[in-house]
Design an enzyme around this catalytic site. Sequence first.
Site, PDB file in Angstrom:
ATOM      1  N   SER A   1      55.421   8.112 -33.304  1.00 11.56           N
ATOM      2  CA  SER A   1      54.629   9.347 -33.297  1.00 11.56           C
ATOM      3  C   SER A   1      55.328  10.475 -32.531  1.00 11.56           C
ATOM      4  O   SER A   1      54.905  10.860 -31.462  1.00 11.56           O
ATOM      5  CB  SER A   1      53.224   9.087 -32.733  1.00 11.56           C
ATOM      6  OG  SER A   1      53.244   8.290 -31.565  1.00 11.56           O
TER       7      SER A   1
ATOM      8  N   PRO B   1       7.823  -2.276   1.183  1.00 14.18           N
ATOM      9  CA  PRO B   1       7.883  -0.825   1.277  1.00 14.18           C
ATOM     10  C   PRO B   1       6.816  -0.143   0.439  1.00 14.18           C
ATOM     11  O   PRO B   1       6.490  -0.590  -0.656  1.00 14.18           O
ATOM     12  CB  PRO B   1       9.270  -0.496   0.740  1.00 14.18           C
ATOM     13  CG  PRO B   1       9.687  -1.661  -0.070  1.00 14.18           C
ATOM     14  CD  PRO B   1       8.976  -2.846   0.467  1.00 14.18           C
TER      15      PRO B   1
ATOM     16  N   LYS C   1       1.126  -0.513   7.015  1.00  5.65           N
ATOM     17  CA  LYS C   1       1.343  -1.939   6.766  1.00  5.65           C
ATOM     18  C   LYS C   1       2.048  -2.636   7.914  1.00  5.65           C
ATOM     19  O   LYS C   1       1.596  -3.654   8.398  1.00  5.65           O
ATOM     20  CB  LYS C   1       2.203  -2.140   5.512  1.00  5.65           C
ATOM     21  CG  LYS C   1       1.579  -1.690   4.244  1.00  5.65           C
ATOM     22  CD  LYS C   1       2.604  -1.578   3.135  1.00  5.65           C
ATOM     23  CE  LYS C   1       3.754  -0.658   3.488  1.00  5.65           C
ATOM     24  NZ  LYS C   1       3.345   0.724   3.730  1.00  5.65           N
TER      25      LYS C   1
ATOM     26  N   GLY D   1      57.001   6.892 -28.191  1.00  9.72           N
ATOM     27  CA  GLY D   1      58.343   6.834 -27.613  1.00  9.72           C
ATOM     28  C   GLY D   1      59.342   6.505 -28.702  1.00  9.72           C
ATOM     29  O   GLY D   1      58.963   6.205 -29.852  1.00  9.72           O
TER      30      GLY D   1
ATOM     31  N   LYS E   1      -7.384   2.575   9.040  1.00 10.58           N
ATOM     32  CA  LYS E   1      -7.595   3.854   9.733  1.00 10.58           C
ATOM     33  C   LYS E   1      -9.086   4.213   9.800  1.00 10.58           C
ATOM     34  O   LYS E   1      -9.450   5.392   9.756  1.00 10.58           O
ATOM     35  CB  LYS E   1      -6.792   4.987   9.068  1.00 10.58           C
ATOM     36  CG  LYS E   1      -5.286   4.676   9.003  1.00 10.58           C
ATOM     37  CD  LYS E   1      -4.456   5.883   8.665  1.00 10.58           C
ATOM     38  CE  LYS E   1      -2.997   5.476   8.475  1.00 10.58           C
ATOM     39  NZ  LYS E   1      -2.144   6.585   8.046  1.00 10.58           N
TER      40      LYS E   1
ATOM     41  N   GLY F   1      60.465   0.113 -26.308  1.00  9.60           N
ATOM     42  CA  GLY F   1      59.685  -0.993 -25.730  1.00  9.60           C
ATOM     43  C   GLY F   1      58.187  -0.872 -25.975  1.00  9.60           C
ATOM     44  O   GLY F   1      57.399  -1.567 -25.330  1.00  9.60           O
TER      45      GLY F   1
ATOM     46  N   GLY G   1       0.861  -1.177   0.000  1.00 12.07           N
ATOM     47  CA  GLY G   1       0.000   0.000   0.000  1.00 12.07           C
ATOM     48  C   GLY G   1       0.886   1.210   0.000  1.00 12.07           C
ATOM     49  O   GLY G   1       2.105   1.087  -0.078  1.00 12.07           O
ATOM     50  N   SER G   2       0.311   2.377   0.086  1.00  9.73           N
ATOM     51  CA  SER G   2       1.104   3.594  -0.007  1.00  9.73           C
ATOM     52  C   SER G   2       1.850   3.870   1.299  1.00  9.73           C
ATOM     53  O   SER G   2       1.612   3.229   2.313  1.00  9.73           O
ATOM     54  CB  SER G   2       0.189   4.759  -0.349  1.00  9.73           C
ATOM     55  OG  SER G   2       0.980   5.875  -0.664  1.00  9.73           O
TER      56      SER G   2
END
Lengths: 628, 299
Positions: free
Chosen positions: A536, A108, A34, A462, A162, A467, A28-29
């Site tokens: 590069s 929940p 609950k 490099g 309620k 390497g 439920g809400s």
Amino acid sequence: MRLREVWKGAKERDISRMKSLLKFITCGSVDDGKSTLIGHMLYDAKLIFADQEKALELDSKIGSREGKIDYSLLLDGLMAEREQGITIDVAYRYFTTEKRSFIVADTPGHEEYTRNMAVGASFADVAVILVDATQGMLIQTRRHIRICSLMGIKHFVFAINKMDLVHYDKNIYDKISRDIKRFVGEFDVDSIKMIPVSATEGDNVTKHSFKMLWYQEETLLEYLEDIELINFSKQEEFLMAVQRVSRPNHNFRGFQGQINAGEVSVGDDIIVLPSGEHAKVSGIYVTDQEVKTAQMGQPVTIQLDSEIDISRGCVICKNTSMKVTGIFTSKLFWMDEEALIPGRNYWIKLGTKILPAAVMNIKYKIDVNSGEQIPAEHIYKNELAVCDVILSEKCAVDIFDHNKDLGSFIFINRVSNMTSACGTVMHTLRRSDNLVWHETDITKKIRSEQKNQKTRTVWFTGLSGSGKSTLANELEKQLVAMGRHTMLLDGDNIRMGLNKNLGFTEVDRVENIRRIAEVAKLMNDAGLIVLTAFISPYEKDRENAREIIGDDFFEVYVSTSLEECERRDVKGLYKKARNGEIPNFTGITSPYEVPKSPNLIIDTKEITLDDAVSLLIEKLEENERNNV
Amino acid sequence: MRELTHLEQLEAEAIYIMREVAAECEKPVMLYSIGKDSSVMLHLAMKAFYPEKPPFPFLHIDTTWKFKEMITFRDETAKKLGIEMLVYTNMDGVKQGINPFNHGSAYTDIMKTQALKQALDMYGFTAAFGGGRRDEEKSRAKERVFSFRNAQHAWDPKNQRPEMWRLYNTKVNKGESIRVFPLSNWTEKDIWQYIRQENIDIVPLYYAKERPVVYRDGNIIMVDDDRMKLNSGEKIEMKKVRFRTLGCYPLTGGVESKADTLDAIIEETLQAITSERTSRVIDHEAAGSMERRKREGYF
């Protein structure tokens, strides 16, 4: 003495007569009460063990609402929940009355935790839905009814709670009842019941209320004790999803599972899906007892008279309406923070089978309040949708309304392993059923997620002999060992093919790097991790590559000194360059511009190859986390 | 066709869970604490895979402070059933002389929680069955059947994976492991009824017998060996007591009882006026203590 007699009676009944088990959910809400309702039910029925009762009174005094006993404290177990005063996860409670054993999933109400509520609903046979009499039906109430129905609940009890706050007014109760009946009318339910209650005061929870003499029917507990769930007159055909194949030795081969429907006997002809092969049952064990016949719900090991191919995920059945298919239409409840994207690949678990699957097409979203069908591109957390699902291979699929176990499934995110969604099969489809893929294109993200990885271009730069290639090679081996999909670009596979028309002039070197960057980008788009190993030397070219490749660019400067490279001189190139045999040789006759801010610097003189690879993996993972 | 009894339903559920783990998890293990819940779980494992032996080993975390009768029972059970029983002790803790008398909750952490983590890491188990039940304690009531632990073995109660129908998601992330609780939905009473129905052997400590005990802080503690130091004013008495849960003898409170048969125990359980974990001394420390310890990696 009287109590002792009561217990003695209870004991005899308990031991001599086995009871049935009822699993129900309360939902439920927020603030509908609950936890208070269940707490009160347990308390009234004197089902709480004495010291828990004491703890409850104690807890109540510390953090209570007005000094009264706060029944909800019995159920809200997690510290975070007590502090926030809300229920964030499902709490399971157990109690027994003279008539039945009960398991309650208290779930929940808060919207953020709707998925935890769905967990409770998937577990239950009956839903007890609380409605606040002062508020009537709320958005969450409607959502919960819809989700309970989605998860397969067919029996609904509405506790209009309620009632004390509305002066036990029958008119208010009647109005809410009418609203509920109108809303529930659209669902496929077997039973529906309304009960006016007050969880805090205890009216009609376990005892009849003197304040509502206009209600003369069962209290909530009485109703739950008597409700009938299963219709045994309905004959179902035998079905069992194979959990595992047991093969303790060469003489024994048994198929283990829990019977999903119907009965099976030794001598029965069975069919195996998806293969469609036939065999006869030659032996049945219910756990460790050999039997002639077994029925729905029992854990069995089944032996067959012939050696047909059966593995986990196959279904053994008699004449069945089950279909072997690779496509079906389903209702999907999305639970993940990450939205559903059509075309993306997930793991699907269907019965006992796990395989890759995707949503082809979102037909529409379902508005949880109105039931309205809304067109959608994506499905977000806590949303419901109807989708076409495609499996990577055909398997045995049932309609959820026909068999809950073989018509339900979950989606698992292949990267986070999160249970992203749960769903139910509405009907199966054939390829010829005029299917269309969702308009969403297959993107780079989808391709890389399919490969379970984040794309990168690891750009090694490099001096010659520093390497780079060795590092790139080792890193690639490591990545492949980790199940990643990679591609290594180096002089061998680029200079010999794509770039064989290029020389070593500055113009050609620029073009060389540009092409490598474009190829790397394409491969990233294909979902691959790319490693490049090229000298590069110019900052400008590397910047250009970074621009082309974008966020995936990961620069590694292999900083081994010229001295060391020249000392190694693996290919004898430095010697030739010093002798003037090679023009424009980087480091000797042509400059090397050191990267200004590489992602990582590795000096192969200072660090072993193994350590360098570990460092690379570590930095890549770190980069992945920060750069999602 | 008939409706299965509630014990048959609970048995079927536990067996289903065990088979799922055996089929899907890479390296499972079943924790064995020698108690009644472990005895039931072991019995279910024997039934689940019959005629095969359970396709995983069993693991006992020995704190060196268990009742002597428990250890005898463990070794005899393993031998009788022909199962692989691994025993692990945190030797580091032993060397440091960690004991339940002087070290309080640090003892539980070092000799149980840390020891368990060490053992799971050492063998590389990816899934561990435990005999935890949701009716034992409030934070357990909210734990999933498949409960995930991060690399530090910690539980995040706020972020549990949804568990739908019987479709357990057993996929683990790197470093994660799973705790699996096949007895999640059993109550203490179910356990005793099942023991009776199936005629399962349990450690004799569960039956009332004259035993040497002292009264300490409202608990009845059995003097199982001479490592038990008496405080001033304490004296050893012979009392007819039994134990509702078993653990380390200095931390396990007994109850005065005449129940020396299974039926008498069940009758006592039905009349129980204190819930089971009261007799575990550590649980009293603070409200929420169990959840806190589990977040830190307690099973």
